[in-house]
Design a protein around this motif. Structure first.
Motif, PDB file in Angstrom:
ATOM      1  N   GLN A   2       0.824  -1.207   0.000  1.00 11.76           N
ATOM      2  CA  GLN A   2       0.000   0.000   0.000  1.00 11.76           C
ATOM      3  C   GLN A   2       0.853   1.250   0.000  1.00 11.76           C
ATOM      4  OE1 GLN A   2      -2.639   0.292   3.280  1.00 11.76           O
ATOM      5  NE2 GLN A   2      -2.996   2.455   2.941  1.00 11.76           N
ATOM      6  N   SER A   3       2.094   1.160   0.630  1.00 12.38           N
ATOM      7  CA  SER A   3       2.823   2.427   0.741  1.00 12.38           C
ATOM      8  C   SER A   3       3.720   2.633  -0.474  1.00 12.38           C
ATOM      9  CB  SER A   3       3.667   2.378   2.017  1.00 12.38           C
ATOM     10  OG  SER A   3       4.544   1.264   1.891  1.00 12.38           O
ATOM     11  N   GLU A   4       3.743   1.623  -1.385  1.00 10.14           N
ATOM     12  CA  GLU A   4       4.645   1.790  -2.534  1.00 10.14           C
ATOM     13  C   GLU A   4       4.170   2.986  -3.359  1.00 10.14           C
ATOM     14  OE1 GLU A   4       6.643  -1.259  -4.523  1.00 10.14           O
ATOM     15  OE2 GLU A   4       5.466  -2.834  -3.528  1.00 10.14           O
ATOM     16  N   PRO A   5       5.124   3.741  -3.953  1.00 13.05           N
ATOM     17  CA  PRO A   5       4.707   4.914  -4.730  1.00 13.05           C
ATOM     18  C   PRO A   5       3.937   4.493  -5.973  1.00 13.05           C
ATOM     19  CG  PRO A   5       7.068   4.516  -4.973  1.00 13.05           C
ATOM     20  CD  PRO A   5       6.585   3.559  -3.944  1.00 13.05           C
ATOM     21  N   ILE A   6       3.140   5.411  -6.440  1.00  8.54           N
ATOM     22  CA  ILE A   6       2.365   5.196  -7.670  1.00  8.54           C
ATOM     23  C   ILE A   6       3.142   5.834  -8.810  1.00  8.54           C
ATOM     24  CG2 ILE A   6       0.226   5.826  -8.842  1.00  8.54           C
ATOM     25  CD1 ILE A   6      -1.106   5.715  -6.035  1.00  8.54           C
ATOM     26  N   GLU A   7       3.540   5.022  -9.775  1.00  9.27           N
ATOM     27  CA  GLU A   7       4.330   5.520 -10.903  1.00  9.27           C
ATOM     28  C   GLU A   7       3.401   5.621 -12.121  1.00  9.27           C
ATOM     29  OE1 GLU A   7       7.531   6.279 -10.661  1.00  9.27           O
ATOM     30  OE2 GLU A   7       7.844   5.502  -8.632  1.00  9.27           O
ATOM     31  N   GLN A  32       1.615   0.362  -9.188  1.00 14.63           N
ATOM     32  CA  GLN A  32       1.919   0.474  -7.750  1.00 14.63           C
ATOM     33  C   GLN A  32       2.235  -0.925  -7.268  1.00 14.63           C
ATOM     34  OE1 GLN A  32      -1.210   1.202  -4.878  1.00 14.63           O
ATOM     35  NE2 GLN A  32       0.211   2.235  -3.483  1.00 14.63           N
ATOM     36  N   GLU A  51      -0.820  13.556  -1.246  1.00 16.19           N
ATOM     37  CA  GLU A  51      -0.729  12.129  -1.575  1.00 16.19           C
ATOM     38  C   GLU A  51      -1.944  11.732  -2.405  1.00 16.19           C
ATOM     39  OE1 GLU A  51      -0.912  11.159   2.434  1.00 16.19           O
ATOM     40  OE2 GLU A  51       1.260  11.090   2.772  1.00 16.19           O
ATOM     41  N   VAL A  52      -1.745  10.706  -3.251  1.00 17.36           N
ATOM     42  CA  VAL A  52      -2.848  10.302  -4.134  1.00 17.36           C
ATOM     43  C   VAL A  52      -3.883   9.529  -3.321  1.00 17.36           C
ATOM     44  CG1 VAL A  52      -3.492   8.832  -6.065  1.00 17.36           C
ATOM     45  CG2 VAL A  52      -1.419  10.230  -6.183  1.00 17.36           C
ATOM     46  N   SER A  53      -5.114  10.036  -3.336  1.00 19.89           N
ATOM     47  CA  SER A  53      -6.176   9.322  -2.607  1.00 19.89           C
ATOM     48  C   SER A  53      -7.009   8.500  -3.576  1.00 19.89           C
ATOM     49  CB  SER A  53      -7.072  10.335  -1.880  1.00 19.89           C
ATOM     50  OG  SER A  53      -7.486  11.339  -2.799  1.00 19.89           O
ATOM     51  N   ALA A  85      -6.740   4.497  -3.183  1.00 23.23           N
ATOM     52  CA  ALA A  85      -5.406   4.066  -2.777  1.00 23.23           C
ATOM     53  C   ALA A  85      -5.352   3.659  -1.317  1.00 23.23           C
ATOM     54  CB  ALA A  85      -4.406   5.189  -3.063  1.00 23.23           C
ATOM     55  N   ALA A  86      -5.952   4.479  -0.434  1.00 18.21           N
ATOM     56  CA  ALA A  86      -5.810   4.193   1.001  1.00 18.21           C
ATOM     57  C   ALA A  86      -6.562   2.921   1.375  1.00 18.21           C
ATOM     58  CB  ALA A  86      -6.302   5.381   1.814  1.00 18.21           C
ATOM     59  N   GLU A  87      -7.771   2.758   0.781  1.00 21.66           N
ATOM     60  CA  GLU A  87      -8.585   1.587   1.176  1.00 21.66           C
ATOM     61  C   GLU A  87      -8.216   0.349   0.370  1.00 21.66           C
ATOM     62  OE1 GLU A  87     -11.677   4.972   0.589  1.00 21.66           O
ATOM     63  OE2 GLU A  87     -12.563   2.982   0.362  1.00 21.66           O
TER      64      GLU A  87
END
Lengths: 142, 192
Positions: A2-7, A32, A51-53, A85-87
């Motif tokens: 979940q914490s990996e960055p979104i490319e 991700q 941060e991307v939600s 992303a968070a959920e």
């Protein structure tokens, strides 16, 4: 995961500070970790910390794939795919289709909880005509 | 002989005159030491002989209401008459848009011609109010319309995210930015 960055890879990015929108377009590919999302256009929503939600991908059919290390491969299609992303929650909307291993789910709306591998399919979704739910569940081999 | 008579003798008068001259010479030496450092060499520029140059220069532009809304600072500005271009060393410019938002630009070198500022060498467009900045090697800015662009690779940063692309355009008044060509974005996700 979940914490990996979104490319993101794309042809264009349009940022409108006034409207608070960030839209990638042109063969958009998002990764991700082992999750991949593609679409013609992807809008990014960010929280106050930048941060991307949420990612909203649209296309002829946007596509989602996840290849977990220990589990069945997930593939999803929809005219619109929304990734929270968070959920770690995915919504497939309009001509929605999800394959989880050998099982398939079709309808106007399919929701998938990535980490709990839960699927919910519905015939109705806002802005789409009614599309019957169809499921193909493959019994486990004895 | 009284003291007054002694003082009036030619010898004493000559001595007094000598002392006065010495004192004057000392003051002159002091004055010349405080002269500003001599100006740098007259710049030769591939664009031709300049007609004037300015050191530690600040150009200020005022809007219709008389408010200073654009400022350009440079340790050295050189103007060449035949192309009417101002060339600046390490220019720094600050602009206020119609909504009073502040933008700054800077570069190693710059040229200003017909309200178009071109910055090259580690050029940066900074939007502190919007919380982003853009780095590139060549940045163009139309100071009248507030349109900025670059045709060479650029890196956009709005921490914690950043995006690279081959070209970019920004419309400062509209707060819109457009990155194009092999766009690569890096965005940390929100956590639960």
């Amino acid at each position: 995961q979940q914490s990996e960055p979104i490319e993101v890879e794309a042809d264009r990015l349009e940022l409108d500070d006034r409207a608070g929108t960030a839209v990638y377009s042109g063969a958009v590919e998002i990764r991700q970790g082992n999750l991949q999302l593609t679409g013609a256009r992807v809008e990014i929503q960010r929280n106050d910390a930048g941060e991307v939600s949420r990612l909203t991908a649209t296309g002829e059919r946007a596509y989602l794939e996840q290849t977990p290390v220990d589990g069945e491969r997930i593939q999803g299609w929809g005219r619109t795919i929304v990734y929270h992303a968070a959920e770690r929650r995915v919504e497939l909307i309009d001509r929605a289709e999800l394959h989880r291993g050998a099982d398939t789910f079709n309808g106007a709306y399919v929701e998938y909880l990535i980490d709990r591998r839960l699927v919910e399919a519905r015939a109705d979704a806002e802005g789409t005509e009614r599309q019957r739910v169809r499921m193909t569940l493959t019994p486990e081999q004895q | 002989m009284t003291t007054a008579e002694r003082l009036a003798t030619p010898l004493v008068r000559r001595l007094a005159l000598l002392l006065l001259l010495l004192a004057l010479g000392g003051v002159l030496v002091l004055l010349t030491d405080r002269q500003p450092t001599p100006p740098g060499p007259v710049p030769q520029d591939e664009a031709g002989e300049p007609d004037y140059y300015l050191e530690q220069a600040e150009l200020v532009r005022y809007d219709a209401e008389g408010l200073a809304h654009q400022r350009l600072n440079s340790p050295r500005l050189v103007h060449t008459p035949h192309d009417d271009v101002l060339r600046a060393e390490t220019p720094r410019a600050e602009l206020l848009d119609n909504a009073g938002r502040r933008w700054t630009v800077r570069g190693e070198r710059g040229t200003l011609a017909d309200q178009r500022l071109t910055l090259s060498g580690d050029a940066r467009l900074n939007a502190p109010d919007a919380g982003w900045r853009l780095d590139t090697q060549e940045l163009h800015l139309n100071t009248r319309t507030g349109h900025a662009w670059s045709d060479v690779p650029a890196r956009f940063e709005a921490p914690p995210q950043h995006v690279e692309a081959e070209r970019f355009e920004a419309w400062l008044e509209d707060e819109r930015l457009h990155l194009e060509g092999r766009v690569h974005g890096h965005h940390p996700p929100a956590r639960q």
